[in-house]
Design an enzyme around this catalytic site. Structure first.
Site, PDB file in Angstrom:
ATOM      1  N   GLU A 132       0.884  -1.168   0.000  1.00 20.90           N
ATOM      2  CA  GLU A 132       0.000   0.000   0.000  1.00 20.90           C
ATOM      3  C   GLU A 132       0.915   1.209   0.000  1.00 20.90           C
ATOM      4  O   GLU A 132       1.564   1.507   0.999  1.00 20.90           O
ATOM      5  CB  GLU A 132      -0.913  -0.018   1.229  1.00 20.90           C
ATOM      6  CG  GLU A 132      -2.090   0.933   1.126  1.00 20.90           C
ATOM      7  CD  GLU A 132      -1.755   2.318   1.628  1.00 20.90           C
ATOM      8  OE1 GLU A 132      -1.399   3.165   0.768  1.00 20.90           O
ATOM      9  OE2 GLU A 132      -1.832   2.554   2.824  1.00 20.90           O
TER      10      GLU A 132
ATOM     11  N   CYS B  50      -2.316   8.885   3.026  1.00 17.37           N
ATOM     12  CA  CYS B  50      -1.936   8.348   1.720  1.00 17.37           C
ATOM     13  C   CYS B  50      -2.986   8.593   0.654  1.00 17.37           C
ATOM     14  O   CYS B  50      -2.683   8.552  -0.540  1.00 17.37           O
ATOM     15  CB  CYS B  50      -1.622   6.853   1.830  1.00 17.37           C
ATOM     16  SG  CYS B  50      -2.949   5.882   2.567  1.00 17.37           S
TER      17      CYS B  50
END
Length: 495
Positions: free
Chosen positions: A222, A256
């Site tokens: 990720e 993010c």
């Protein structure tokens, strides 16, 4: 609240060896297989958080200057809820699944067994040090694995608290925490793992991927990236501006999937920036530099990286721009007139700086997005279904969200993950369970089946060949369009 940053006691290499050996012995013993055992560990993790909410909030303030409301809303409440969801659903998730019915194979009783992968490793980041640390642990435990958690050394208060509490609430033969930095992570990556989840930067993700490949350990990444926002001139600028600015400022932009930059119609740039300024003044009526409602940047290095990008931009600061090195503070900043190649467009910002890039139309916005790495998230603000579909249908991203930001990550039933350079694999909720689960094909063939499938055994006689042909698959009629899109009519191909 205290502001003293604790010093982490890093795990020694000898301790890492012992941890890996102990967890492997535990897994081979079958201790983690019973669903009842898994549910106890999941519930204990929920109480670990619930019993220590104030300590976690204090730790968030020490590491990130995180306001208590953000600590609860973004991570603590969300992770407790994830525990409850897993506790309620793990029986269903883990249930052996029948294969789709097929008359040819029904007699074999084909099933898919949901089995744990073994001893798994999760390497988590500093920016969401509870949700992105303990969230994957929930899925791994629910799937019946043993777990090593390596939290970020950049968030020492949170990581130290997690390392203190886990052995008090959970089985130390099943889950362990390894504290450390690059050397300790490198040591961990020397082992073979049932699965590795790494959350962080693409640069480190490449290193982790190479190390995992050496031991053939399966891996999920990720990684983030520059998540764009596409603005339709017909959208409600007030709503869009409030949501986008919140997504950019919450956790000081260290998310993010934070909106990284905005692509706005050239004729609407000034009006949209005014809406952003109005939202800013509503959020921080006494000014951004004095409000307690903005987190600080995680470290001096990250602060200087952001300040250098801001100092180097060719765009114009519309508002904000204030910095305080001592506090590692950067005020919410909107930069207008940003062009391709600007310092602010060079990499994921991971801070409260929002570049505004004017474009001629939605086609230009789509072209810009497609000329760069696939982002972890793509946002579009528009009331027009045609406009939204055009943006989503002609781009690639980990997620595609209309008229809001960030909240999709915590939406029950949606996967969280990237594509290409923004990551691979999915987690949260049942998807975390799936990530740490091996789908083991299984069947039980009865003896009498050879009365029908005896044709597979030599010698291969003409009669057996004819029987095999009768078992063949019948296809639909041949299409009238060739593979390259030409239309077929009476054996003549037309463009």
């Amino acid at each position: 609240m205290s502001s003293m940053v604790p010093e982490l006691k890093f795990t020694t290499f000898e301790e890492i060896d012992e941890i890996y050996s102990t967890l492997n012995k535990t897994f081979r013993s079958g201790k983690t297989k019973p669903i009842a055992f898994r549910k106890v560990q999941i519930l204990q993790l929920a109480y670990l958080l619930q019993d220590n909410l104030e300590r976690f909030k204090e730790a968030f303030f020490i590491d990130l200057g995180r306001p208590p409301l953000e600590a609860s809303f973004l991570e603590l409440d969300t992770t407790i809820n994830d525990c409850k969801v897993a506790y309620d659903r793990v029986d269903k998730w883990a249930r052996t699944e029948k294969a789709p019915f097929n008359i040819k194979f029904a007699a074999f009783r084909p099933v898919i067994r949901k089995e744990p992968k073994g001893v798994v490793l999760s390497i988590s980041p500093f920016n969401y040090p509870v949700w992105l640390s303990l969230g994957p642990v929930i899925g791994a435990i629910a799937a019946g694995n043993c777990v090593v958690l390596k939290p970020s050394e950049l968030a020492p208060a949170i990581s130290g608290l997690i390392a203190e509490l886990i052995p008090k609430y959970m089985d130390s033969d099943v889950i362990r925490v390894v504290l450390g930095a690059v050397p300790e992570t490198s040591k961990l990556m020397e082992y073979q793992w049932g699965h590795v989840l790494y959350t962080g930067s693409g640069r480190v993700g490449k290193i982790i991927g190479i190390a995992a490949a050496k031991t053939l350990s399966p891996i999920s990444l990720e990684l983030g990236g520059k998540s764009p926002v596409v603005i339709d001139a017909k959208c409600d600028f007030k709503i869009a501006a409030r949501r986008i600015l919140w997504g950019k400022c919450v956790n000081a932009g260290q998310t993010c999937v934070a909106p990284d930059y905005v692509l706005v119609p050239r004729s609407s740039e000034d009006a949209f920036i005014k809406a952003l300024k109005d939202a800013h003044d509503e959020f921080y009526p006494s000014g951004a530099t004095t409000t307690p409602d903005i987190s600080h940047i995680i470290s001096p290095a990250h602060f200087h990286r952001l300040k250098n990008l801001l100092d180097s931009t060719s765009g114009t600061i519309a508002f904000g721009g204030q910095t305080d090195e001592l506090r590692k503070f950067i005020a919410p900043t909107v930069v207008k007139g940003v062009k391709d190649g600007d310092s602010l467009m060079s990499d994921e910002l991971f801070g409260p700086i929002l570049p505004i890039m004017p474009v001629d139309d939605v086609d230009a916005a789509i072209a810009y997005i497609n000329a760069h790495d696939h982002p972890l998230a793509l946002y579009c603000f528009s009331p027009d279904a045609t406009f939204k579909n055009k943006v989503f249908d002609n781009t690639q991203s980990g997620s595609a969200v209309a008229n809001d930001v960030l909240v999709h990550c915590a939406t029950d039933g949606l996967p969280f993950g990237g594509i290409g350079p923004s990551g691979s694999g999915y987690h949260t909720g049942g998807f975390s369970f799936d990530m740490f689960t091996h789908l083991r094909a299984s069947m039980d063939s009865p003896g009498w089946i050879d009365n029908f499938l005896g044709v597979r055994f030599p010698p291969y006689t003409p009669g057996k060949i004819a029987s095999i042909k009768r078992l063949g698959t019948k296809l639909p009629p041949r299409p009238h369009i060739s593979a390259n899109g030409h239309v077929c009519s009476r054996n003549i191909w037309h463009l």
